[in-house]
Motif scaffolding. Structure first.
Motif, PDB file in Angstrom:
ATOM      1  N   ARG A 160      14.893  -2.026   4.363  1.00 49.08           N
ATOM      2  CA  ARG A 160      16.137  -1.961   5.149  1.00 49.08           C
ATOM      3  C   ARG A 160      17.348  -2.136   4.237  1.00 49.08           C
ATOM      4  NH1 ARG A 160      20.411  -1.565   7.222  1.00 49.08           N
ATOM      5  NH2 ARG A 160      21.055  -2.254   9.262  1.00 49.08           N
ATOM      6  N   TYR A 161      17.256  -3.092   3.331  1.00 50.59           N
ATOM      7  CA  TYR A 161      18.347  -3.319   2.386  1.00 50.59           C
ATOM      8  C   TYR A 161      18.544  -2.095   1.493  1.00 50.59           C
ATOM      9  CZ  TYR A 161      21.078  -5.283  -1.410  1.00 50.59           C
ATOM     10  OH  TYR A 161      22.039  -5.489  -2.348  1.00 50.59           O
ATOM     11  N   ASN A 162      17.453  -1.527   0.992  1.00 50.88           N
ATOM     12  CA  ASN A 162      17.551  -0.342   0.138  1.00 50.88           C
ATOM     13  C   ASN A 162      18.213   0.813   0.880  1.00 50.88           C
ATOM     14  OD1 ASN A 162      16.377  -1.634  -2.015  1.00 50.88           O
ATOM     15  ND2 ASN A 162      14.355  -0.765  -1.687  1.00 50.88           N
ATOM     16  N   ARG A 163      17.872   0.995   2.164  1.00 53.85           N
ATOM     17  CA  ARG A 163      18.492   2.062   2.949  1.00 53.85           C
ATOM     18  C   ARG A 163      19.994   1.812   3.081  1.00 53.85           C
ATOM     19  NH1 ARG A 163      16.437   2.121   8.633  1.00 53.85           N
ATOM     20  NH2 ARG A 163      18.245   0.820   9.039  1.00 53.85           N
ATOM     21  N   THR A 164      20.374   0.566   3.301  1.00 46.78           N
ATOM     22  CA  THR A 164      21.788   0.223   3.419  1.00 46.78           C
ATOM     23  C   THR A 164      22.518   0.482   2.109  1.00 46.78           C
ATOM     24  OG1 THR A 164      21.277  -1.447   5.080  1.00 46.78           O
ATOM     25  CG2 THR A 164      23.402  -1.624   3.984  1.00 46.78           C
ATOM     26  N   VAL A 165      21.926   0.094   0.997  1.00 43.27           N
ATOM     27  CA  VAL A 165      22.539   0.326  -0.317  1.00 43.27           C
ATOM     28  C   VAL A 165      22.748   1.817  -0.550  1.00 43.27           C
ATOM     29  CG1 VAL A 165      22.156   0.182  -2.815  1.00 43.27           C
ATOM     30  CG2 VAL A 165      21.718  -1.798  -1.385  1.00 43.27           C
ATOM     31  N   ARG A 166      21.721   2.610  -0.282  1.00 44.30           N
ATOM     32  CA  ARG A 166      21.846   4.061  -0.486  1.00 44.30           C
ATOM     33  C   ARG A 166      22.915   4.658   0.415  1.00 44.30           C
ATOM     34  NH1 ARG A 166      16.276   3.654  -0.725  1.00 44.30           N
ATOM     35  NH2 ARG A 166      16.105   4.261   1.453  1.00 44.30           N
ATOM     36  N   GLY A 167      22.908   4.290   1.704  1.00 44.52           N
ATOM     37  CA  GLY A 167      23.821   4.900   2.665  1.00 44.52           C
ATOM     38  C   GLY A 167      25.257   4.448   2.545  1.00 44.52           C
ATOM     39  N   GLU A 168      25.468   3.177   2.261  1.00 47.03           N
ATOM     40  CA  GLU A 168      26.834   2.647   2.256  1.00 47.03           C
ATOM     41  C   GLU A 168      27.467   2.593   0.872  1.00 47.03           C
ATOM     42  OE1 GLU A 168      27.152  -1.083   4.210  1.00 47.03           O
ATOM     43  OE2 GLU A 168      26.244  -0.353   6.059  1.00 47.03           O
ATOM     44  N   TRP A 169      26.692   2.739  -0.161  1.00 54.87           N
ATOM     45  CA  TRP A 169      27.275   2.580  -1.495  1.00 54.87           C
ATOM     46  C   TRP A 169      26.835   3.669  -2.473  1.00 54.87           C
ATOM     47  CZ3 TRP A 169      24.598   0.928  -6.058  1.00 54.87           C
ATOM     48  CH2 TRP A 169      25.425   0.786  -7.155  1.00 54.87           C
ATOM     49  N   LEU A 170      25.580   3.739  -2.761  1.00 53.10           N
ATOM     50  CA  LEU A 170      25.094   4.574  -3.847  1.00 53.10           C
ATOM     51  C   LEU A 170      25.368   6.064  -3.645  1.00 53.10           C
ATOM     52  CD1 LEU A 170      23.701   4.249  -6.538  1.00 53.10           C
ATOM     53  CD2 LEU A 170      21.501   4.488  -5.376  1.00 53.10           C
TER      54      LEU A 170
ATOM     55  N   GLN B 197       0.837  -1.192   0.000  1.00 47.96           N
ATOM     56  CA  GLN B 197       0.000   0.000   0.000  1.00 47.96           C
ATOM     57  C   GLN B 197       0.875   1.247   0.000  1.00 47.96           C
ATOM     58  OE1 GLN B 197      -1.984  -1.212   3.649  1.00 47.96           O
ATOM     59  NE2 GLN B 197      -3.943  -1.187   2.550  1.00 47.96           N
ATOM     60  N   PRO B 198       0.479   2.271  -0.750  1.00 45.99           N
ATOM     61  CA  PRO B 198       1.246   3.519  -0.752  1.00 45.99           C
ATOM     62  C   PRO B 198       1.391   4.069   0.676  1.00 45.99           C
ATOM     63  CG  PRO B 198      -0.410   3.542  -2.475  1.00 45.99           C
ATOM     64  CD  PRO B 198      -0.681   2.327  -1.638  1.00 45.99           C
ATOM     65  N   GLY B 199       2.585   4.497   1.001  1.00 43.56           N
ATOM     66  CA  GLY B 199       2.849   5.051   2.326  1.00 43.56           C
ATOM     67  C   GLY B 199       3.005   4.020   3.420  1.00 43.56           C
ATOM     68  N   LYS B 200       3.145   2.742   3.067  1.00 43.11           N
ATOM     69  CA  LYS B 200       3.269   1.668   4.056  1.00 43.11           C
ATOM     70  C   LYS B 200       4.524   0.826   3.802  1.00 43.11           C
ATOM     71  CE  LYS B 200      -0.973   2.075   5.863  1.00 43.11           C
ATOM     72  NZ  LYS B 200      -1.353   2.100   7.236  1.00 43.11           N
ATOM     73  N   PRO B 201       5.719   1.425   3.839  1.00 46.14           N
ATOM     74  CA  PRO B 201       6.932   0.660   3.557  1.00 46.14           C
ATOM     75  C   PRO B 201       7.181  -0.454   4.565  1.00 46.14           C
ATOM     76  CG  PRO B 201       7.499   2.798   4.449  1.00 46.14           C
ATOM     77  CD  PRO B 201       6.008   2.805   4.181  1.00 46.14           C
ATOM     78  N   GLN B 202       6.577  -0.370   5.757  1.00 44.15           N
ATOM     79  CA  GLN B 202       6.765  -1.424   6.749  1.00 44.15           C
ATOM     80  C   GLN B 202       6.185  -2.754   6.292  1.00 44.15           C
ATOM     81  OE1 GLN B 202       4.903   1.263   7.087  1.00 44.15           O
ATOM     82  NE2 GLN B 202       2.965   0.824   8.110  1.00 44.15           N
TER      83      GLN B 202
END
Length: 81
Positions: free
Chosen positions: A27-37, A15-20
């Motif tokens: 969590r993986y996407n946040r790690t990719v953005r923060g540590e690499w991208l 559902q839109p607005g429900k990333p949980q």
């Protein structure tokens, strides 16, 4: 979508607005953005692909994951085999 329908696969969208609802990938996407991208400026797609491959190898083989007891995913896979 057509392929999934022909194969009888039900697509369940978040559902839109429900990333949980998809916490693991978020969590993986946040790690990719923060540590690499966000730490590199790429000139070519090939350069981005090479950096991604290197980062993913490090993520799976050298970086301890506290969610699985402070070991690497590769070590976890070895213990499961």
């Amino acid at each position: 979508m057509e392929w999934a329908e022909k194969q009888g696969v039900l697509l369940a969208y978040i559902q839109p607005g429900k990333p949980q609802q998809n916490a693991y990938i978020e969590r993986y996407n946040r790690t990719v953005r923060g540590e690499w991208l966000s730490q590199y400026i790429f000139d070519t797609i090939e350069e981005a692909q090479n950096q991604a491959t290197e980062w993913l190898w490090t993520y799976n083989n050298e970086r301890p994951n506290m969610g699985i007891g402070g070991i690497t995913p590769a070590m976890k896979l070895q213990t499961a085999a």
